[in-house]
Write an enzyme that holds these catalytic residues in place. Structure first.
Site, PDB file in Angstrom:
ATOM      1  CG  HIS A   1      -1.804  -1.153   1.288  1.00 63.18           C
ATOM      2  ND1 HIS A   1      -3.157  -0.956   0.729  1.00 63.18           N
ATOM      3  CD2 HIS A   1      -1.958  -2.332   1.685  1.00 63.18           C
ATOM      4  CE1 HIS A   1      -3.900  -2.061   0.963  1.00 63.18           C
ATOM      5  NE2 HIS A   1      -3.243  -2.974   1.411  1.00 63.18           N
TER       6      HIS A   1
ATOM      7  CG  ASN B   1      -8.015  -4.215   1.127  1.00 62.23           C
ATOM      8  OD1 ASN B   1      -7.271  -3.115   1.382  1.00 62.23           O
ATOM      9  ND2 ASN B   1      -7.480  -5.198   1.140  1.00 62.23           N
TER      10      ASN B   1
HETATM   11 FE1  HDD Z   1      -2.295  -4.879   5.524  1.00 61.11          FE
HETATM   12  C1  HDD Z   1      -1.084  -1.995   5.058  1.00 61.11           C
HETATM   13  C2  HDD Z   1      -5.466  -3.485   4.387  1.00 61.11           C
HETATM   14  C3  HDD Z   1      -3.767  -7.906   5.657  1.00 61.11           C
HETATM   15  C4  HDD Z   1       0.283  -6.242   7.087  1.00 61.11           C
HETATM   16  N1  HDD Z   1      -3.027  -2.955   4.808  1.00 61.11           N
HETATM   17  C5  HDD Z   1      -2.215  -1.805   4.597  1.00 61.11           C
HETATM   18  C6  HDD Z   1      -2.979  -0.812   4.288  1.00 61.11           C
HETATM   19  C7  HDD Z   1      -4.161  -1.284   4.088  1.00 61.11           C
HETATM   20  C8  HDD Z   1      -4.068  -2.619   4.533  1.00 61.11           C
HETATM   21  C9  HDD Z   1      -5.433  -0.608   3.606  1.00 61.11           C
HETATM   22  C10 HDD Z   1      -2.384   0.691   4.137  1.00 61.11           C
HETATM   23  C11 HDD Z   1      -2.659   1.411   5.083  1.00 61.11           C
HETATM   24  C12 HDD Z   1      -2.317   2.761   5.009  1.00 61.11           C
HETATM   25  O1  HDD Z   1      -2.813   3.641   4.386  1.00 61.11           O
HETATM   26  O2  HDD Z   1      -1.195   3.225   5.743  1.00 61.11           O
HETATM   27  N2  HDD Z   1      -4.243  -5.503   5.048  1.00 61.11           N
HETATM   28  C13 HDD Z   1      -5.457  -4.751   4.671  1.00 61.11           C
HETATM   29  C14 HDD Z   1      -6.565  -5.670   4.733  1.00 61.11           C
HETATM   30  C15 HDD Z   1      -6.232  -6.996   5.080  1.00 61.11           C
HETATM   31  C16 HDD Z   1      -4.691  -6.894   5.165  1.00 61.11           C
HETATM   32  C17 HDD Z   1      -7.898  -5.309   4.272  1.00 61.11           C
HETATM   33  C18 HDD Z   1      -6.715  -8.131   5.104  1.00 61.11           C
HETATM   34  C19 HDD Z   1      -8.046  -8.310   5.736  1.00 61.11           C
HETATM   35  N3  HDD Z   1      -2.066  -6.938   6.153  1.00 61.11           N
HETATM   36  C20 HDD Z   1      -2.537  -7.620   6.342  1.00 61.11           C
HETATM   37  C21 HDD Z   1      -2.180  -8.887   6.887  1.00 61.11           C
HETATM   38  C22 HDD Z   1      -0.589  -8.278   7.348  1.00 61.11           C
HETATM   39  C23 HDD Z   1      -0.849  -6.959   6.916  1.00 61.11           C
HETATM   40  C24 HDD Z   1      -2.321 -10.338   7.019  1.00 61.11           C
HETATM   41  C25 HDD Z   1       0.462  -9.089   7.910  1.00 61.11           C
HETATM   42  C26 HDD Z   1       0.446 -10.055   8.784  1.00 61.11           C
HETATM   43  N4  HDD Z   1      -0.610  -4.081   5.670  1.00 61.11           N
HETATM   44  C27 HDD Z   1       0.330  -4.774   6.503  1.00 61.11           C
HETATM   45  C28 HDD Z   1       1.573  -3.972   7.013  1.00 61.11           C
HETATM   46  C29 HDD Z   1       1.282  -2.564   6.233  1.00 61.11           C
HETATM   47  C30 HDD Z   1      -0.221  -2.838   5.625  1.00 61.11           C
HETATM   48  C31 HDD Z   1       2.968  -4.334   6.378  1.00 61.11           C
HETATM   49  C32 HDD Z   1       2.302  -1.693   5.391  1.00 61.11           C
HETATM   50  C33 HDD Z   1       2.205  -0.468   5.856  1.00 61.11           C
HETATM   51  C34 HDD Z   1       1.494  -0.246   6.913  1.00 61.11           C
HETATM   52  O3  HDD Z   1       0.934  -1.735   7.343  1.00 61.11           O
HETATM   53  O4  HDD Z   1       1.070   0.633   7.887  1.00 61.11           O
HETATM   54  O5  HDD Z   1       1.871  -3.881   8.260  1.00 61.11           O
END
Ligand code: HDD
Length: 723
Positions: free
Chosen positions: A75, A148
């Site tokens: 993202h 999402n």
């Molecule tokens: Fe995630 C970012 C949505 C599963 C780990 N995720 C991130 C963002 C969104 C989502 C919208 C951007 C946030 C922003 O604008 O800063 N992610 C989802 C949704 C998931 C999902 C709807 C399933 C239901 N994500 C998911 C899992 C993991 C992560 C299973 C790790 C185990 N996601 C992350 C992250 C991020 C991220 C690596 C990258 C930047 C951040 O978190 O802040 O931690």
């Protein structure tokens, strides 16, 4: 009471706004007299060596060298805005959360939209899931819904997330392709994880090429819980449904915009808010009381499943509005940081295995992106007091006064809050079991809802899914990848599997052993989400003119569009004065300066096209290949096209299809999204009245057609692909 101003006021305390009266200073405050020349040894005719002594020069370069922080691991590309959350119905029967029970509140929010796979500089319109991350600055603390625009996810267990993302991101040997799922590794992973089948059906639908962030649904995806004042617990899913309806680009258009305007969605959001057309979403909850969670074929904690609305209706209780653009991208949109683990009293987690892992991951990622004190950054700071004994760490801002930094202490300073005082109380949950690496039986069924989704699509949507899969698998060179995947599609629908296999190559899949259920569900097809009140607000309409254009038709259409809050954008052969019929050659005439010339903005960037008549104008436009292409491309992308007077002939020549009916002298006609008006010169009052009626009918048809977003009949009847 927290009002929507509370966050804005808090942010103001950190803002600077330079004016002409201010003077440039170093970071340590000293005014600088020259920021253009490094201090050096020089004589009149010789430029000598630079001096390391120049503290100002050094500071400027040091600051520049360290401007970048790590981009989000997923993202990374996004855009955000501020807004307000309002509740119109209290949900106190299921929760005691203030933000979901107090209808007098206006909770300030920040919403960040994003793509998933691309890096920070990638294009907005790539085929990808869109993030919908909401931070609510509630009176009780920050509540983040990190969602999402698709209600399900690819995997069931957070431990698979690194594999999923590695497979989707550019391949490791050559870092190709950027911001695309169309490659071997992604589809290899999709095959290897049959649990991803449901989600990739959504990802191959038009949901992943939205027309605008403002026209997407938002979903919390995971199962959370709500607790009411009686201590009863409920499982919950969060929904946001846009007021403008759910609309998408067409694929060819999305591909072209990625090059023509990579910031398409970012600009669209900013411009809509700037012009006062504030995007709005209805906020809804799906609730299952504790005790009823086992009554479904699927596990309600499985994030690869929706809760069909027929089984668990959505209860709309609130509204989200975005109404203010950011003042600075980096400090606000880039530094905003979300955590699924950030909840407020009345809201809790469930044992959803994806959510449990996310609760660990988000806080952790902010540490490497922003450092341990990231919650002190203005954009992340709660509007309620933050009082605790967490201390120090890099870049600590808060100065915590007092003698003690621990609890309990002899002064009894800062004890924990009781429940009555608003302390977060974890729901007492009886847990018993055996420690295992595994999930319950119901998590093993992977195809039923993928079929449900496909069955629920309209014909147009089904054909887009086939085309999207055919595009993606065409980019996979390794037969094992596309052959296995097309075989897998037979688990969902044999016709789908065979059509895709024909396109991408490999053996035609045989029927699967799984028995299809044939069911459909409401709320899955995006075509069900048309706005409650038809609107053209914020829709951009290209108006093509050249010297000699008909200013009466032009003025009437522009006025009608503006009155309906649409955005007319004038294009001409040049961005200097264009003269209307009768104006040319007159020394007093000022002409009209178009917003762009034809090379500057392509048809892809607009929702509709209008060409006013005027013999001189049409004589010029008809000879320009770019203009013919403009009309043909807009037609192929199913957009409304309108023409008056002599321009009707231009459209007829560009499109060349007998199926399109054109205006007669006595009637305005809308045919396959082409609105035409010949408007003969009226003589006498009766004819003037009649002509006015016809013109009004033309305008109504034109605006109605734009409000429909696209003319699907053009595609269904095979006309779009002929032009
Ligand atoms: Fe995630 C970012 C949505 C599963 C780990 N995720 C991130 C963002 C969104 C989502 C919208 C951007 C946030 C922003 O604008 O800063 N992610 C989802 C949704 C998931 C999902 C709807 C399933 C239901 N994500 C998911 C899992 C993991 C992560 C299973 C790790 C185990 N996601 C992350 C992250 C991020 C991220 C690596 C990258 C930047 C951040 O978190 O802040 O931690």
């Amino acid at each position: 009471m927290t009002t929507k101003a509370a966050k804005a006021d808090q942010l103001k305390a950190s803002m600077v706004q330079p004016t002409k009266m201010d003077r440039i200073t170093a970071d340590f405050g000293t005014k600088q007299s020259n920021t253009d020349d490094w201090l050096r040894i020089s004589t009149n005719d010789k430029t000598g060596p630079m001096l390391l002594e120049d503290t100002f020069g050094r500071e400027k370069i040091h600051r520049f060298d360290h401007e970048r922080i790590p981009e989000r691991v997923v993202h990374a590309r996004g855009a955000g805005a501020f807004g307000t959350f309002r509740l119109f119905e209290s949900a106190q029967d299921v929760t005691h959360a203030g933000v979901l029970t107090d209808t007098s509140r206006e909770t300030p929010v920040f919403l960040r939209f994003s793509t998933v796979l691309g890096s920070r500089g990638s294009a907005d319109t790539v085929r990808d899931v869109r993030g919908f991350a909401l931070k609510m600055y509630t009176q009780e603390g920050n509540w983040d819904i990190v969602g999402n625009n698709i209600p399900v996810f690819f995997i069931q267990d957070a431990i698979k997330f690194p594999d999923l993302i590695h497979a989707g991101k550019p391949e490791p040997d050559n870092e190709i392709p950027q911001a695309q799922s169309a490659h071997n590794n992604f589809w290899d992973f999709m095959y290897m994880h049959s649990e991803a089948t449901h989600m990739y059906m959504w990802a191959m639908s038009d949901r992943t090429i939205p027309r605008s962030y403002r026209m997407m649904q938002g979903f919390g995806v995971n199962t959370f819980t709500l607790q009411n004042a009686k201590g009863e617990r409920h499982f919950v899913k969060f929904h946001f449904t846009p007021e403008l309806g759910v609309h998408s680009l067409v694929w060819d258009e999305a591909l072209k915009i990625a090059g023509q305007d990579p910031d398409f969605h970012r600009k669209d959001l900013m411009e809509a808010i700037e012009s006062g057309v504030f995007p709005k979403w209805k906020f809804g909850i799906q609730v299952i009381p504790e005790g009823k969670e086992d009554g479904f074929e699927f596990d309600i904690l499985d994030a690869t499943k929706v809760w069909p609305e027929e089984l668990v209706p959505i209860r709309y209780i609130g509204e989200l509005e975005l109404n203010r653009n950011v003042d600075e991208y980096f400090t606000e949109t880039e530094q905003v940081a979300f955590c699924t683990s950030h909840i407020v009293p009345g809201i809790g987690f469930s044992d959803d295995p994806l959510l449990q892992g996310r609760n660990f991951s988000y806080f952790d990622t902010q540490l490497s992106r922003l450092g341990i004190n990231w919650q002190e950054l203005p954009i992340n700071k709660p509007v309620c007091p933050v009082m605790n004994f967490n201390r120090d760490g890099a870049m600590r801002h808060t100065i915590a006064k007092g003698k003690v930094n621990y609890w309990p202490n002899r002064f009894e300073v800062q004890p924990a809050a009781t429940e009555k005082e608003g302390g977060y109380v974890d729901h007492p949950q009886k847990v018993q079991g055996i420690k295992v690496r595994g999930k319950s039986e119901k998590f093993k069924e992977h195809f039923s809802q993928a079929e449900l989704f496909y069955n629920s699509m309209s014909d147009v949507e089904k054909s887009h899914i086939k085309a999207a899969l055919s595009f993606e698998l065409d980019h996979c060179e390794e037969p094992i990848v596309y052959e296995r995947l097309t075989k897998r599609l037979a688990e969902i629908n044999l016709d789908l599997a065979q059509s895709v296999a024909t396109m991408v190559g490999g053996p035609s899949p045989a029927p699967s052993a799984r028995k299809a259920h044939g069911n459909k569900a409401a709320g899955l097809s995006q075509l069900e989400y048309m706005p409650e009140r038809l609107t053209v607000a914020s829709r951009k309409v290209a108006i093509l003119i050249a010297d000699g254009y008909d200013s009466i038709a032009y003025t009437a259409v522009v006025a009608a569009l503006k009155a309906a809050q649409a955005v007319p954008v004038v294009l001409g052969p040049r961005r200097s004065a264009i003269f209307a019929a009768g104006e040319e050659g007159k020394s007093s005439a000022k002409g009209l300066i178009p917003d762009h010339h034809f090379e500057g903005q392509r048809s892809t960037l607009f929702d509709a096209v209008f060409i006013p008549g005027g013999q001189g104008s049409i004589d010029t436009l008809i000879k320009m290949g770019r203009v013919t292409h403009y009309v043909r491309e807009a037609f192929g992308h199913l957009k409304t096209i309108a023409a008056t007077g002599e321009a009707v002939g231009l459209v007829e020549r560009a499109v060349q299809l007998d199926e399109i009916q054109l205006s007669t002298d006595s009637e305005a006609v809308l045919s396959y999204g082409v609105a035409t008006l010949r408007h003969p010169k009226p003589e006498g009052l009766k004819q003037v009245i009649q002509a006015t009626k016809i013109a009004k009918h033309f305008l109504d048809q034109f605006l109605w057609s734009i409000s429909q977003h696209r003319c699907w009949e053009r595609e269904l009847d095979g006309l779009a692909s002929q032009v």
